[in-house]
Design an enzyme around this catalytic site. Sequence first.
Site, PDB file in Angstrom:
ATOM      1  CE1 TYR A  25       4.270  -3.506  14.255  1.00 29.64           C
ATOM      2  CE2 TYR A  25       4.345  -3.760  16.635  1.00 29.64           C
ATOM      3  CZ  TYR A  25       4.635  -3.033  15.496  1.00 29.64           C
ATOM      4  OH  TYR A  25       5.283  -1.828  15.595  1.00 29.64           O
ATOM      5  CG  ASN A  33      13.414  -1.938  -2.247  1.00 28.37           C
ATOM      6  OD1 ASN A  33      12.601  -1.146  -1.775  1.00 28.37           O
ATOM      7  ND2 ASN A  33      14.685  -1.639  -2.417  1.00 28.37           N
ATOM      8  CG  PHE A  34      10.779  -1.076  -5.456  1.00 25.43           C
ATOM      9  CD1 PHE A  34      11.034   0.286  -5.363  1.00 25.43           C
ATOM     10  CD2 PHE A  34      11.805  -1.923  -5.858  1.00 25.43           C
ATOM     11  CE1 PHE A  34      12.288   0.787  -5.687  1.00 25.43           C
ATOM     12  CE2 PHE A  34      13.065  -1.428  -6.182  1.00 25.43           C
ATOM     13  CZ  PHE A  34      13.302  -0.062  -6.097  1.00 25.43           C
ATOM     14  CG  LEU A  35       4.940  -3.252   0.710  1.00 23.00           C
ATOM     15  CD1 LEU A  35       3.967  -4.264   0.115  1.00 23.00           C
ATOM     16  CD2 LEU A  35       5.210  -3.557   2.174  1.00 23.00           C
ATOM     17  CE  LYS A  90     -10.369  -0.619   0.955  1.00 23.46           C
ATOM     18  NZ  LYS A  90     -11.188  -0.168   2.090  1.00 23.46           N
ATOM     19  CB  THR A 129      15.377  -1.099   4.809  1.00 27.12           C
ATOM     20  OG1 THR A 129      15.152  -0.841   3.432  1.00 27.12           O
ATOM     21  CG2 THR A 129      16.764  -1.650   5.014  1.00 27.12           C
ATOM     22  CG  LEU A 182      18.904  -0.159  -4.604  1.00 29.07           C
ATOM     23  CD1 LEU A 182      18.511  -0.466  -6.031  1.00 29.07           C
ATOM     24  CD2 LEU A 182      20.160   0.707  -4.567  1.00 29.07           C
TER      25      LEU A 182
HETATM   26  S1  MYA Z   1       9.515  -0.581   2.595  1.00 25.87           S
HETATM   27  C1  MYA Z   1       8.551   0.556   1.653  1.00 25.87           C
HETATM   28  C2  MYA Z   1       7.111   0.400   1.976  1.00 25.87           C
HETATM   29  N1  MYA Z   1       6.295   1.202   1.085  1.00 25.87           N
HETATM   30  C3  MYA Z   1       5.853   2.423   1.350  1.00 25.87           C
HETATM   31  O1  MYA Z   1       6.087   2.989   2.396  1.00 25.87           O
HETATM   32  C4  MYA Z   1       5.047   3.050   0.262  1.00 25.87           C
HETATM   33  C5  MYA Z   1       3.815   3.779   0.744  1.00 25.87           C
HETATM   34  N2  MYA Z   1       2.989   2.941   1.612  1.00 25.87           N
HETATM   35  C6  MYA Z   1       2.206   1.909   1.168  1.00 25.87           C
HETATM   36  O2  MYA Z   1       2.135   1.584   0.002  1.00 25.87           O
HETATM   37  C7  MYA Z   1       1.407   1.194   2.247  1.00 25.87           C
HETATM   38  O3  MYA Z   1       1.245   2.047   3.354  1.00 25.87           O
HETATM   39  C8  MYA Z   1       2.039  -0.135   2.717  1.00 25.87           C
HETATM   40  C9  MYA Z   1       1.186  -0.701   3.865  1.00 25.87           C
HETATM   41  C10 MYA Z   1       2.063  -1.123   1.554  1.00 25.87           C
HETATM   42  C11 MYA Z   1       3.455   0.078   3.240  1.00 25.87           C
HETATM   43  N3  MYA Z   1       6.725  -3.336   5.685  1.00 25.87           N
HETATM   44  O4  MYA Z   1      -2.230  -3.554   3.887  1.00 25.87           O
HETATM   45  P1  MYA Z   1      -2.260  -3.073   5.279  1.00 25.87           P
HETATM   46  C12 MYA Z   1       2.229  -3.925   8.074  1.00 25.87           C
HETATM   47  C13 MYA Z   1       6.175  -4.439   6.236  1.00 25.87           C
HETATM   48  O5  MYA Z   1      -3.613  -2.867   5.873  1.00 25.87           O
HETATM   49  P2  MYA Z   1      -1.352  -0.489   4.411  1.00 25.87           P
HETATM   50  C14 MYA Z   1       9.630  -1.983   1.573  1.00 25.87           C
HETATM   51  O6  MYA Z   1       9.333  -1.950   0.424  1.00 25.87           O
HETATM   52  C15 MYA Z   1       1.540  -3.316   9.271  1.00 25.87           C
HETATM   53  O7  MYA Z   1       2.413  -3.296  10.397  1.00 25.87           O
HETATM   54  N4  MYA Z   1       4.968  -4.439   6.849  1.00 25.87           N
HETATM   55  O8  MYA Z   1      -1.390  -1.728   5.426  1.00 25.87           O
HETATM   56  C16 MYA Z   1      10.112  -3.254   2.247  1.00 25.87           C
HETATM   57  C17 MYA Z   1       0.366  -4.263   9.425  1.00 25.87           C
HETATM   58  O9  MYA Z   1       0.796  -5.474  10.016  1.00 25.87           O
HETATM   59  P3  MYA Z   1       0.503  -5.730  11.592  1.00 25.87           P
HETATM   60  C18 MYA Z   1       4.300  -3.273   6.873  1.00 25.87           C
HETATM   61  O10 MYA Z   1      -1.010   0.698   5.215  1.00 25.87           O
HETATM   62  C19 MYA Z   1       8.931  -4.138   2.512  1.00 25.87           C
HETATM   63  C20 MYA Z   1      -0.001  -4.599   7.995  1.00 25.87           C
HETATM   64  O11 MYA Z   1       1.162  -4.290   7.197  1.00 25.87           O
HETATM   65  C21 MYA Z   1       4.822  -2.104   6.300  1.00 25.87           C
HETATM   66  O12 MYA Z   1      -2.576  -0.458   3.565  1.00 25.87           O
HETATM   67  C22 MYA Z   1       9.250  -5.357   3.306  1.00 25.87           C
HETATM   68  C23 MYA Z   1      -1.167  -3.751   7.523  1.00 25.87           C
HETATM   69  O13 MYA Z   1      -1.429  -4.076   6.199  1.00 25.87           O
HETATM   70  C24 MYA Z   1       6.082  -2.166   5.707  1.00 25.87           C
HETATM   71  N5  MYA Z   1       6.675  -1.083   5.154  1.00 25.87           N
HETATM   72  O14 MYA Z   1      -0.118  -0.803   3.446  1.00 25.87           O
HETATM   73  C25 MYA Z   1       8.063  -6.265   3.486  1.00 25.87           C
HETATM   74  N6  MYA Z   1       3.916  -1.124   6.476  1.00 25.87           N
HETATM   75  O15 MYA Z   1      -0.981  -5.921  11.743  1.00 25.87           O
HETATM   76  C26 MYA Z   1       8.353  -7.457   4.377  1.00 25.87           C
HETATM   77  C27 MYA Z   1       2.884  -1.663   7.132  1.00 25.87           C
HETATM   78  O16 MYA Z   1       1.278  -6.957  11.969  1.00 25.87           O
HETATM   79  C28 MYA Z   1       9.077  -8.548   3.653  1.00 25.87           C
HETATM   80  N7  MYA Z   1       3.104  -2.961   7.372  1.00 25.87           N
HETATM   81  O17 MYA Z   1       0.975  -4.500  12.304  1.00 25.87           O
HETATM   82  C29 MYA Z   1       9.241  -9.756   4.526  1.00 25.87           C
HETATM   83  C30 MYA Z   1      10.068 -10.859   3.850  1.00 25.87           C
HETATM   84  C31 MYA Z   1       9.270 -11.578   2.788  1.00 25.87           C
HETATM   85  C32 MYA Z   1      10.077 -12.568   1.978  1.00 25.87           C
HETATM   86  C33 MYA Z   1      10.571 -13.761   2.773  1.00 25.87           C
HETATM   87  C34 MYA Z   1      11.332 -14.747   1.926  1.00 25.87           C
HETATM   88  C35 MYA Z   1      11.882 -15.859   2.662  1.00 25.87           C
END
Ligand code: MYA
Length: 453
Positions: A35, A166-168, A177, A202, A453
Amino acid sequence: MSDPKKLEDLLKLLSMNNGDMSKLTAAQRKEMKDYKFWKTQPVAKFDEDVKEEGPIHGEKTPDDIPDQPLPLLAEFEWCAIDVNNSEELEDVFVLLNENYVEDRDASFRFNYTREFFNWALKSPGWLAEWHIGVRVKTTNKLIAFISAIPVKLRVREKVIDSVEINFLCVHKQLRSKRLTPVLIKEITRRVNKRNIWHALYTAGVVLPSPVSTCRYAHRPLNWNKLYDVQFTDLPPRKTKAEMVAKYTLPKNTKTKGLRLLEEKDVDEVMVLFNKYQERFDMVQQFSKEEFIHWFIGDKSITDPNKKVIFSYVVENDDGKISDLISFYSLPFTILNNSQYKDLGIGYLYYYASDADFKYEDRYNKEGTAALRSRLNSLVQDACVIAAQHKMDVFNALTSQDNTLFLDDLKFGPGDGFLNFYLFNYRAFPITGGLKDDKTYDTEKRSNVGVVML
Ligand code: MYA
């Protein structure tokens, strides 16, 4: 794609569970060192032996946090999405509708609406700067989005100022990328700038490290329609009539005194609700203003088809409210189907009941039986109301006390699992309502009392 979609496929989509890794064995799963991004973040490691609950990194102040946004590739730029601006909101809908859920043959999409986003993203204390977009500079096309809303979270006895993320979403053509880590770091920066250091989120995917895992469960309300739009197959040796009969609900609700929650009830219902929530280890604590937002929603919505949140209470003969039940609506649009345009979906939200209040122990036998019976009536009525509002399937998780009614009310276990994560907070595991074999745990139930949600 030629093979008809199975209900499970639909339900998997409903659970937004892209790339479910929860079924993999530990050996097949990515290891912590793989990761590349998450291993650099203040999150619990897999199988970490948590000794004490609390923040992972030490005290910082907003002054320690950079003022400037993270750099993006030259062709992109950050933008704040103004959800009050219809054009900008439309950009988010297009992005999410086309990229949020993997629909292999593009035959249905989430039907996000202004009403839903006003509810989901504009809760009290919301900030426009936490609705983050990334656009292509030359075309202005929105290619990524992430959002945060402020919440007060209780994890066991500690109350933590947090956000919910949410809604990432990243456009399909820009996947893999490494844009996601940039979005997460930027939202972290903006949240930290406001002196908030923790988050709840989540995901279907397994990341380091879930504090709890729940399973989706689904209750067909309109089996015929689910069959007609090829969301469900006829099980072997069953007739359509048998399936329809199995899922037939009464036309009307049965609980005496069930009526819509009104603003005048809020003080009383909050007492009931807060008391009920005490049993869980992880809950959102609502202010009165937040409670009104989340449970009553926008009162100016008069079109029942546009209503997002449905909340009901049970008022007894003595005028006292004994129960609360709520669910929200987030439909799909069905594409390329001449007969049907929408698929209505209800999601169980929060509830509360005084049925077991007289027993101090949540697991007391009589108390459990009383609660089980009451929840069965309440959730069945919620299904009836959802069906009256043209919803075709009703979803619930194994969180809260849900395992007390899921089987009785014919909620089939889904394919989707939902992992709960805490950012910069170490916590002991919280039960998700599942036994080791991932079936419903009707005894221990879940200690997750927060609904995302
Ligand atoms: S969960 C809903 C997520 N959205 C979807 O499933 C929609 C469809 N999918 C996409 O749009 C893409 O596939 C996404 C990944 C954007 C999910 N949460 O850019 P990358 C890690 C966290 O090359 P892509 C929701 O909305 C992955 O392990 N990390 O990847 C809650 C890898 O990291 P590592 C995720 O496939 C979100 C890295 O990203 C997720 O092009 C909470 C790769 O990046 C995921 N769902 O795009 C977010 N999926 O190398 C966290 C993949 O380490 C919030 N990855 O394995 C954290 C708190 C922040 C605030 C803090 C405040 C203090």
